[in-house]
Scaffold this motif. Structure first.
Motif, short mmCIF file in Angstrom:
data_model
loop_
_atom_site.label_atom_id
_atom_site.label_comp_id
_atom_site.label_asym_id
_atom_site.label_seq_id
_atom_site.Cartn_x
_atom_site.Cartn_y
_atom_site.Cartn_z
N PHE A 49 100.06 72.58 -0.03
CA PHE A 49 99.40 73.23 1.10
C PHE A 49 100.45 73.88 2.00
CE2 PHE A 49 95.04 71.70 0.95
CZ PHE A 49 95.15 70.61 0.10
N GLN A 50 100.11 75.05 2.47
CA GLN A 50 100.87 75.65 3.56
C GLN A 50 99.88 75.78 4.71
OE1 GLN A 50 103.96 78.51 2.75
NE2 GLN A 50 103.21 79.84 4.39
N ASN A 51 100.14 75.03 5.76
CA ASN A 51 99.14 74.85 6.82
C ASN A 51 97.86 74.31 6.19
OD1 ASN A 51 100.91 75.81 8.91
ND2 ASN A 51 100.59 77.86 8.07
N GLU A 52 96.73 74.95 6.40
CA GLU A 52 95.49 74.41 5.84
C GLU A 52 95.15 75.02 4.48
OE1 GLU A 52 95.78 76.16 8.52
OE2 GLU A 52 94.43 77.88 8.46
N ALA A 53 95.91 75.97 4.03
CA ALA A 53 95.61 76.66 2.78
C ALA A 53 96.24 75.95 1.57
CB ALA A 53 96.13 78.09 2.86
N ALA A 67 91.76 67.96 -3.03
CA ALA A 67 92.64 67.72 -1.90
C ALA A 67 92.28 68.67 -0.78
CB ALA A 67 94.10 67.91 -2.29
N GLU A 68 92.44 68.17 0.43
CA GLU A 68 92.14 68.98 1.62
C GLU A 68 93.21 68.77 2.67
OE1 GLU A 68 87.24 69.08 1.65
OE2 GLU A 68 88.31 67.74 3.00
N ARG A 69 93.32 69.75 3.51
CA ARG A 69 94.17 69.64 4.70
C ARG A 69 93.46 70.43 5.79
NH1 ARG A 69 100.44 71.53 5.77
NH2 ARG A 69 100.86 69.99 7.40
N PRO A 70 92.40 69.87 6.34
CA PRO A 70 91.44 70.63 7.15
C PRO A 70 92.01 71.33 8.37
CG PRO A 70 91.03 68.26 7.29
CD PRO A 70 92.03 68.45 6.22
N LYS A 71 92.91 70.76 9.06
CA LYS A 71 93.42 71.40 10.27
C LYS A 71 94.92 71.65 10.18
CE LYS A 71 89.84 69.54 13.29
NZ LYS A 71 89.55 68.77 14.53
N GLY A 72 95.40 71.64 8.97
CA GLY A 72 96.83 71.88 8.80
C GLY A 72 97.69 70.72 9.23
N SER A 73 97.07 69.54 9.43
CA SER A 73 97.88 68.38 9.82
C SER A 73 97.85 67.37 8.68
CB SER A 73 97.37 67.78 11.11
OG SER A 73 95.99 67.43 11.00
N PHE A 74 96.99 66.34 8.77
CA PHE A 74 96.94 65.35 7.70
C PHE A 74 96.23 65.94 6.48
CE2 PHE A 74 92.51 64.10 7.47
CZ PHE A 74 92.00 64.55 8.67
#
Lengths: 115, 116
Positions: A49-53, A67-74
């Motif tokens: 992931f790069q940020n939320e993408a 896999a997810e990274r909804p707000k670019g954090s966790f």
């Protein structure tokens, strides 16, 4: 930096169950990686992931994995309908985009055992 | 595709002695990065040393140094004055300089055992 954290550290589940792992990267790290490590082997790349993408997924990541990274954090890694072959250590790493020379910092991993 | 090979499953060294871990890799790229990571038992992986392929000078970090032979595609790690705390699994890793989002490709690892 408090380091990359992963939860849970250990997960035992029965075949066919769904499991979800969480990774909290170092704050302000915009790159996040998931790797899988089986006994006696080096880690293998799963996704990035790069940020939320989510920009890359390995062919190792079957349709049962998401896999997810909804707000670019966790980030979360979910495995649906687990199989015994999914038993492994799942590692998360993060880095700060700074040209191409960024260093990846690894978390302690989540060890998954599928019975 | 790039591959990373570590041919030594285990290496044993006495305290204060020197041990060298070997790593070879296969790539058609000219620009890339190489790393050695240390994974102590039940602890997280940490970076030991890194080498940029465009640099001819071998990287050094305190007691850790590398011998980078680009033409031979070889990247060995030397641990000098070994300490008990050096006992761990050591992984060699390759990273392309472009087009792969920075993912690391690891070898199978070498277990370093340090004896008093």
């Amino acid at each position: 930096d408090t380091g990359v954290s992963q939860n849970p550290r250990h997960k035992i589940t029965k075949r066919g169950q769904n499991v979800t792992f969480r990774c909290d990267p170092i704050s302000e790290h915009n790159r996040l990686y998931w790797y899988r490590q089986t006994l006696g082997q080096g880690p293998e790349f799963l996704t990035y992931f790069q940020n939320e993408a989510q920009l890359e997924k390995s062919r190792l990541l079957s349709d049962r994995f998401s896999a997810e990274r909804p707000k670019g954090s966790f980030s979360t890694l979910e495995i649906q309908r687990t199989e015994q072959g999914d038993s492994a250590m799942y590692l998360c790493a993060s880095s700060r985009l700074a040209g191409v020379a960024d260093t990846q910092y690894f978390g302690p991993g989540t060890r998954l055992t599928v019975l | 595709a790039q591959t990373v090979t570590q041919s030594q499953p285990e290496m044993s060294v006495q305290e204060a002695e020197t041990v060298t871990l070997s790593c070879t890799y296969d790539t058609s790229e000219s620009d890339y990065y190489l790393f050695w990571y240390k994974q102590p038992p039940s602890r997280q992986m940490i970076l030991v040393i890194r080498q940029e392929a465009y640099k001819q000078q071998n990287a050094t970090e305190n007691r850790f140094s590398v011998n980078f032979q680009k033409a031979a595609k070889s990247f060995s790690l030397k641990i000098s004055d070994s300490q008990l705390g050096d006992a761990a699994m050591y992984f060699c890793a390759y990273r392309s300089a472009g087009g792969s989002w920075g993912k690391l490709q690891f070898g199978a690892g070498t277990q370093v055992v340090v004896t008093p």
